[in-house]
Design a protein around this motif. Structure first.
Motif, short mmCIF file in Angstrom:
data_model
loop_
_atom_site.label_atom_id
_atom_site.label_comp_id
_atom_site.label_asym_id
_atom_site.label_seq_id
_atom_site.Cartn_x
_atom_site.Cartn_y
_atom_site.Cartn_z
N ARG A 182 -1.02 11.79 -6.63
CA ARG A 182 0.33 11.24 -6.47
C ARG A 182 0.68 10.26 -7.58
O ARG A 182 1.76 9.67 -7.56
N ALA A 211 7.16 6.97 -5.03
CA ALA A 211 6.72 7.04 -3.64
C ALA A 211 7.88 6.95 -2.66
O ALA A 211 8.75 6.11 -2.77
N SER A 229 3.90 6.82 1.21
CA SER A 229 2.63 7.01 0.51
C SER A 229 1.60 7.82 1.30
O SER A 229 0.82 8.55 0.71
N THR A 247 -6.11 7.74 -3.21
CA THR A 247 -6.07 8.65 -2.07
C THR A 247 -6.33 10.09 -2.51
O THR A 247 -6.26 11.01 -1.71
N GLU A 263 6.93 2.86 5.51
CA GLU A 263 6.35 2.87 4.16
C GLU A 263 7.46 2.86 3.10
O GLU A 263 7.36 2.16 2.10
N ASN A 295 7.99 0.60 -0.11
CA ASN A 295 7.91 1.27 -1.43
C ASN A 295 9.19 1.10 -2.25
O ASN A 295 9.14 1.03 -3.47
N GLY A 299 6.22 5.02 -9.02
CA GLY A 299 5.16 6.03 -9.02
C GLY A 299 3.77 5.54 -9.38
O GLY A 299 2.79 6.25 -9.20
N LEU A 346 0.23 3.62 -9.10
CA LEU A 346 -0.60 3.38 -7.92
C LEU A 346 -1.76 2.43 -8.24
O LEU A 346 -2.29 2.44 -9.34
N ARG A 400 -0.21 -4.84 2.89
CA ARG A 400 0.94 -5.26 2.08
C ARG A 400 1.64 -6.43 2.75
O ARG A 400 1.91 -6.39 3.94
N LYS A 424 6.30 -5.55 -7.23
CA LYS A 424 6.36 -4.46 -6.25
C LYS A 424 7.22 -4.83 -5.05
O LYS A 424 7.49 -3.99 -4.21
N TYR A 476 6.00 -6.47 -2.84
CA TYR A 476 4.96 -6.79 -1.86
C TYR A 476 3.72 -7.19 -2.62
O TYR A 476 3.50 -6.76 -3.76
N PHE A 528 1.56 -4.60 6.73
CA PHE A 528 1.05 -3.33 7.27
C PHE A 528 -0.01 -2.79 6.31
O PHE A 528 -0.06 -3.19 5.14
N PRO A 570 -1.10 1.87 2.30
CA PRO A 570 -1.44 3.30 2.36
C PRO A 570 -1.93 3.87 1.02
O PRO A 570 -2.45 4.98 0.99
N ASP A 571 -1.76 3.13 -0.06
CA ASP A 571 -2.20 3.64 -1.37
C ASP A 571 -3.68 3.37 -1.64
O ASP A 571 -4.19 3.80 -2.67
N LEU A 572 -4.34 2.63 -0.75
CA LEU A 572 -5.76 2.31 -0.98
C LEU A 572 -6.60 2.75 0.20
O LEU A 572 -6.14 2.76 1.34
N ALA A 573 -7.84 3.10 -0.12
CA ALA A 573 -8.75 3.55 0.94
C ALA A 573 -9.34 2.33 1.67
O ALA A 573 -9.29 1.21 1.17
#
Lengths: 408, 479
Positions: A119, A124, A127, A158, A235, A239, B49, B51, B81, B91, B93, B275, B278-281
């Motif tokens: 991605r 985004a 995400s 991801t 999200e 974003n 875009g 990440l 975030r 960003k 955040y 929250f 979601p972009d990181l594990a």
């Protein structure tokens, strides 16, 4: 998708003059293969919509009927492929944005497993749901393009670290070893009768081709839609915060204070649907509402994943319609967001569970508008999907029978 | 009631920039300074875009800090975030940690007048720094510099365990020293790499409940922290004494007026809408990783202090000062390795080096010369090559223009005269010029000897070996 030196607008006034300073990973991969970019295509603003009517710039028409929408959000891509302006295109799919316009334009659209395609460089929307995938005239092209765009990318945390595969090896006409489930909930209420008939005929065809097909239960459709709109909007609200008029993109002329820059740039730069989703997303993340909405949605997401896992213990793939309806007339739903959201009924659960899904044309209705058949696979089960799609396509030869008429 | 009837309660959130080479989510350098917006890429500029990818070093450093402050280390942790709009936050955040920080429940032990005290830590988490706003010199607005955006930080949150500015001061010094020892942060306060949010409340002595607290954000000097706490505690006491109520709010400390001001009204109360990122594990931390980091921890100040006292025979006080800063302690140890005279090195650090640092308002880590050079200086004195008076001049020179002391004394011609015949010549010359002093000496006035030695030193511009001078004057006078 960011393209270095080329305007990357997401069909938004906010990015009307934004020239990306870098390439998305998929764009790099295409360039490495010598693939020439012919241009960029229309879409719903920031991929929010199901008809491409929410583009800030143009309305895209469906090549099968110029009064109809092409679907969305990657409606420009689907229409360009359907009208043979380009041999193939990429789209992004957060809740159906590759598969649904592909269905409405009678082409093949594949949303890969979450993590299969990088991605990095994809502007985004949501995400945890976004995936890039191919929109093509047939399944073979889909496999070829998938070969190019997949692969682990260190720039995307991801991105899945799975071995690279040659998907063209799946272009084999054979479904005899496949066990296919048909969730009855996706052929009931809310699905247009003619769509239903086409899909049922396709199911019958799979049986004739030697697949084992059974009816099964997946009672999550309504929950999936609610869960999707909560998670995706939450999200998105975060974003899209970076579009604040400070560093790049649209800045209002009308400001005195910092607050004015934020407020007016965003009020003037975003369209109504984008604002609607930012407001919804901000609300569900707010203190006092977080537990009731976002947290609950995450729990339901886990349940939905588990429901799919259970079915995939039994079946190799699932069949549903891609869209509850065929393409409808431009302007008929754009003022009714709730009705527009129902267009995603069959597709969103696939994103929520991170699964691969493909839409292939399976017939036309009485008006000659194409109907899409959705196949849903196990995580990283693209090979099975492609093989099943290819087998059907070779048998039915939709493209030999039906062509876009450009009628108005 | 008066001030003495109240007790002040203080908790700190300390932000420390980590000294990793690259930023927390991209490979841009973390180096301080640089032309505006030159240490940036699509990721830390928040291009559409782009990440984030988590820098593993940051996780290691934070765990190191956690282990050094007696924290439990999480096996599963995540990023979240924190959403808010500000032009230095590209960003919109900040990627931080909300409910699953890397380290929890630790403590830092400080010395107080009533003995050692544990200041408990709630948590240590990782996050990214924001950019900087520079005000346009032509008054047309603010300019955004994103060089600092994405520099890794740890936030160390204490319990409200401190009861005086002295305790706050020792806590901060201790924390700074720990972070320097484990080499995760250079703690340069003047570059903003150590900053604190200060929470202050007051309550009647003996009360069980805490009072309502106020918060002062982004304080970056020990002195302003102390001043601000004193002012704010006094202000709160006055409000309460006049029958008022303390509002829970964020205050801004103004260094010039020495007062706190309300920053925003309650209507604007921030809702950060945390929250999961979601972009990181999810961050998984194995026991092996924790063990490896534990093994890599260096000797901590307590243990060094003990060694200095027991093995090197240094006074307790000196050992405390030396180990309060890793730079000083390392300087001491490495210089000692060269000259093998710990007491002399310690004396140099405790007296002249500290004096010069104070005069020049510098931190120990800004000492320009190396430990080897200091060790060489001590050796030169021990060998009698230079006098301690000359050595002081050499030290001044080392601060100005650091190079080998050997070279300095050669260039300046400061080598001590230890040649017997040369010394004798000077002694005879001085005696001849000062007959009255000989008379005085013979009459029992010992001070005369000192005067003669002084004259001889003056004659040789301080280069004569003082012991030899002494000895030879005595020989001549007692003839």
């Amino acid at each position: 998708m960011c393209t270095k030196g080329v305007k990357t607008t997401c069909s938004s006034k906010m990015l009307e003059n934004f020239v990306a300073p870098y390439n998305a990973t998929v764009v790099e991969k295409l360039e490495d293969e010598g693939i020439i970019s012919l241009g960029k295509l229309n879409m719903d603003e920031f991929a929010m919509g199901a008809s491409t009517e929410y583009s800030a710039f143009k309305t895209t028409k469906n090549p099968w009927n110029l009064n109809s929408v092409p679907g969305g959000s990657s409606g420009g891509s689907a229409a360009a492929v359907a009208s043979q302006m380009v041999p193939w295109a990429l789209g992004s799919d957060t809740g159906g944005s590759i598969r649904q316009p592909s269905a409405l334009c009678g082409v093949v659209g594949l949303k890969p497993t979450y993590g299969l395609v990088s991605r990095y460089g994809l502007v985004a929307f949501a995400s945890s749901l976004d995936q890039i995938g191919p929109i093509t005239k047939d399944v073979e092209d889909s496999a070829i393009l998938l070969n190019v765009i997949t692969g682990h990318d260190e720039k995307d945390s991801t991105s899945a670290n799975v071995p690279k595969k040659d998907y063209t090896k799946s272009l084999v006409k054979d479904v005899t070893k496949l066990k296919i489930g048909v969730p009855k909930e996706f052929l009931g209420e809310g699905i247009n009768e003619e769509v239903k008939q086409s899909v049922e005929a396709a199911i019958q065809k799979y049986k004739e081709l030697g697949a084992t097909v059974e009816e099964c239960t997946l009672d999550i459709a309504n929950e999936a839609l609610a869960t999707y709109y909560i998670i995706a909007c939450a999200e998105a609200s975060s974003n899209l915060g970076r579009f604040d008029g400070i560093r790049y993109g649209y800045r209002t002329k009308n400001y005195e204070t910092l607050k004015d820059i934020y407020k007016n740039s965003r009020s003037e730069g975003f369209g109504a649907e984008v604002k609607r989703r930012i407001i919804l997303g901000t609300y569900v993340l707010s203190s006092g509402y977080y537990d009731a909405y976002y947290k609950k949605a995450q729990k339901v997401r886990t349940v939905i994943k588990q429901e799919f896992e259970k079915l995939f213990e039994e079946y190799d793939l699932l069949i549903t319609p891609t869209s509850p309806t065929v393409a409808y007339n431009i302007g008929t739903k754009s003022n009714n967001p709730l009705e527009m959201y129902l267009a995603d009924l069959c597709t969103v659960s696939v994103n929520i569970a991170g699964l691969p899904g493909i839409s292939i044309p399976c017939g036309v209705d009485k008006q000659g508008m194409p109907v899409g058949l959705q196949l849903i696979g196990k995580p990283f089960g693209e090979e099975t999907l492609l093989q099943a799609a290819y087998t059907y396509e070779q048998e039915v030869k939709f493209r030999d029978k039906y062509k876009p008429q450009f009628k108005s | 009631m008066s001030k003495e009837d109240y007790e002040v309660v203080i908790g700190l959130e300390v932000h420390s920039e980590l000294s990793t080479k690259t930023k927390i989510f991209c490979s841009c350098p973390t180096e301080f300074g640089g032309e505006p917006n030159t240490h940036c890429c699509p990721v830390c500029m928040a291009m559409p875009g782009a990440l984030p990818v988590l820098n593993k070093r940051v996780v290691e450093y934070a765990i190191k800090a956690g282990l050094a402050t007696n924290c439990s280390i999480a096996h599963v942790s995540k990023n979240d975030r924190k959403n808010y709009f500000y032009p230095d936050l590209p960003k919109s955040y900040q990627i931080s940690q909300f409910d699953m920080p890397l380290c929890t429940e630790g403590y830092v032990e400080i010395e107080t007048k009533d003995g050692p005290k544990k200041i408990r830590l709630v948590r240590i988490h990782i996050e990214e720094d924001a950019g900087k706003l520079n005000h346009d010199e032509y008054g047309r607005g603010s300019l955004v510099d994103l060089n600092r955006a994405g520099v890794p930080l740890i936030e160390i949150v204490s319990e409200p365990d401190m009861r005086s500015t002295e305790e706050v001061d020792s806590y901060l010094k201790k924390l700074k020293s720990i972070l320097e020892y484990i080499e995760v942060s250079d703690c340069k306060m003047q570059e903003g790499s150590l900053r604190a949010d200060v929470n202050v409340s007051v309550r009647k002595k003996g009360a069980k409940e805490f009072g309502t607290r106020t918060e002062m954000k982004n304080m970056n000097s020990f002195r302003s922290i102390t001043r601000a706490i004193e002012y704010e505690a006094q202000r709160q006491i006055e409000v309460l004494e006049n029958g008022g109520k303390i509002e829970q709010e964020t205050l801004r400390w103004d260094e010039v007026s020495g007062k706190t001001f309300s920053m925003r009204d309650k209507e604007d109360a921030q809702d950060y809408r945390y929250f999961p990122e979601p972009d990181l594990a999810i961050i998984n931390i194995s026991d092996e990783m924790i063990d490896d980091i534990r093994k890599s921890l260096p000797e901590m100040p307590e243990s060094r202090r003990e060694r200095y006292v027991k093995e090197l025979g240094l006074p307790e006080y000196d050992s405390n000062i030396l180990t309060s800063s890793k730079y000083l302690s390392d300087l001491f140890e490495n210089a000692t390795k060269v000259c093998n005279n710990p007491k002399a090195v310690s004396n140099w650090i405790m007296t002249d080096i500290t004096r010069i640092l104070n005069e020049e308002e510098k931190e120990p880590n800004e000492i320009p010369f190396t430990a080897e050079q200091l060790g060489e200086l001590v050796t030169l004195i021990d060998k009698g090559t230079i006098s301690s008076k000359i050595a002081k001049q050499v030290l001044e020179e080392l601060f100005k223009n650091p190079k080998s002391p050997q070279d300095i004394i050669k260039e300046k011609g400061w080598i001590q005269i230890s040649d017997e015949s040369a010394i004798k010549e000077v002694v005879l010359k001085i005696l001849e010029a000062n007959p009255q002093s000989i008379v005085d000496y013979k009459a029992g006035r010992d001070r005369a000897l000192g005067y003669l030695v002084g004259q001889a030193m003056k004659e040789t511009k301080g280069k004569a070996n003082p012991q030899m001078l002494n000895k030879m004057f005595l020989e001549e006078l007692n003839k």
